[in-house]
Design a protein around this motif. Structure first.
Motif, PDB file in Angstrom:
ATOM      1  N   THR A 189       0.868  -1.143  -0.076  1.00 44.29           N
ATOM      2  CA  THR A 189       0.100   0.052  -0.013  1.00 44.29           C
ATOM      3  C   THR A 189       0.985   1.223  -0.168  1.00 44.29           C
ATOM      4  OG1 THR A 189      -1.670  -1.202   1.310  1.00 44.29           O
ATOM      5  CG2 THR A 189      -1.982   1.375   1.203  1.00 44.29           C
ATOM      6  N   THR A 196     -11.933  -1.719   5.167  1.00 47.24           N
ATOM      7  CA  THR A 196     -10.601  -1.051   4.476  1.00 47.24           C
ATOM      8  C   THR A 196     -10.746   0.175   4.440  1.00 47.24           C
ATOM      9  OG1 THR A 196     -10.022  -3.315   3.426  1.00 47.24           O
ATOM     10  CG2 THR A 196      -8.985  -1.171   2.685  1.00 47.24           C
ATOM     11  N   GLU A 248      -9.291   3.439   6.436  1.00 47.58           N
ATOM     12  CA  GLU A 248      -8.203   4.116   5.646  1.00 47.58           C
ATOM     13  C   GLU A 248      -7.646   5.224   6.441  1.00 47.58           C
ATOM     14  OE1 GLU A 248      -5.190   4.834   3.554  1.00 47.58           O
ATOM     15  OE2 GLU A 248      -6.660   6.303   3.659  1.00 47.58           O
ATOM     16  N   ASN A 276     -14.395  -4.627   1.943  1.00 50.90           N
ATOM     17  CA  ASN A 276     -13.993  -3.256   1.567  1.00 50.90           C
ATOM     18  C   ASN A 276     -14.475  -2.088   2.359  1.00 50.90           C
ATOM     19  OD1 ASN A 276     -12.617  -4.318  -0.822  1.00 50.90           O
ATOM     20  ND2 ASN A 276     -14.261  -4.304  -1.814  1.00 50.90           N
TER      21      ASN A 276
END
Length: 275
Positions: free
Chosen positions: A116, A203, A207, A200
């Motif tokens: 990432t 995530t 974030e 997702n």
């Protein structure tokens, strides 16, 4: 009885693992109702009162209300765009039987190999070049790109389990390719879609690095994960307020998991049966 004894170590490990999860959660919830003195004096004791003062202070000091709205907006739009791209892509890859389809699937799988943080500088340059630096719009466009590899790989595996006879029957009834995707593949892949949504969501909601760099600390645009650390400086490290703010940010995660957990369990069970 013999079979029961053989499972005893597994039960012990399972309960030990559950304790490792429950104890920090209890500490977090209990600390949200305590002062600094109470936290340091008796960290694992029950709070003396259930006052919501820490929650109010956290909500106002870091402007968490607006931050939650920003995070919800970025996360919801990113999830919608991710599904809009991943479902047709997985449909095309799952139905392909040639070398090109296998190659495209491997290309998506290569996305797992990119760390990432390795894309941070190119992403910063791209945001600046497009004029979308310090905007939420760029994050809405960027987050689905990071989620595509995992989303496509998961959905491809689900779509490949759908019998071809289902598609053939839909074709006989006059369904187009889009109709087959909409009325056959998408409904039958709902456990997989729920799994993609949940993974997702976790995530996107959590974030921090890219949200801090791309969106920045502007209170009108920052997400909840960027706003939360400001409690440490604004309140002089009041851990009761900090843990209260953390609990507030976990409520949406709990709500989404509660809604999608049954679908995800169906995905896990169906995967186990197929194995």
């Amino acid at each position: 009885m013999k079979h029961g004894k053989s499972w005893l170590p597994a039960h012990i490990l399972a309960w030990a693992y559950a304790a490792l999860l429950v104890v920090p959660l209890y500490y977090l919830l209990a600390s949200a109702f305590k002062t600094n003195e109470e936290i340091f004096a008796s960290p694992f004791s029950l709070p003396t009162s259930l006052s919501f003062g820490n929650f109010g202070t956290a909500f106002e000091s870091a402007d968490l209300g607006l931050a939650v709205v920003n995070s919800a907006l970025v996360t919801a739009l990113s999830l919608a765009l991710t599904l809009a791209l991943a479902i047709p892509a997985a449909f095309a890859v799952a139905r392909s039987t040639g070398r090109l389809g296998a190659f495209v699937e491997k290309v998506f799988s290569l996305g797992f190999l990119i760390p990432t943080f390795a894309a941070l500088f190119p992403t910063f340059l791209l945001a600046a070049a497009t004029g979308l630096f310090h905007t939420r719009i760029f994050m809405v466009l960027f987050l689905p790109a990071t989620a595509m590899p995992l989303s496509v790989v998961i959905l491809v595996q689900f779509m490949r389990t759908i019998p071809k006879e289902m598609e053939e029957a839909a074709r006989i009834d006059g369904a187009s390719t889009f109709g087959v995707l909409r009325h056959v593949y998408t409904p039958m892949c709902m456990p997989g879609i729920a799994t993609v949504l949940l993974l997702n969501f976790l995530t996107f909601w959590n974030e921090y690095l890219y949200s801090l760099v791309i969106i920045g600390p502007d209170p009108s645009q920052r997400t909840v994960q960027v706003a939360l650390p400001t409690l440490k400086s604004l309140t002089g490290t009041d851990y009761g307020v900090l843990t209260a703010g953390t609990v507030l940010t976990l409520v949406p995660v709990w709500a989404v998991y509660t809604v999608l957990q049954k679908r995800m369990q169906q995905a896990l069970v169906s995967g186990a049966v197929k194995m």
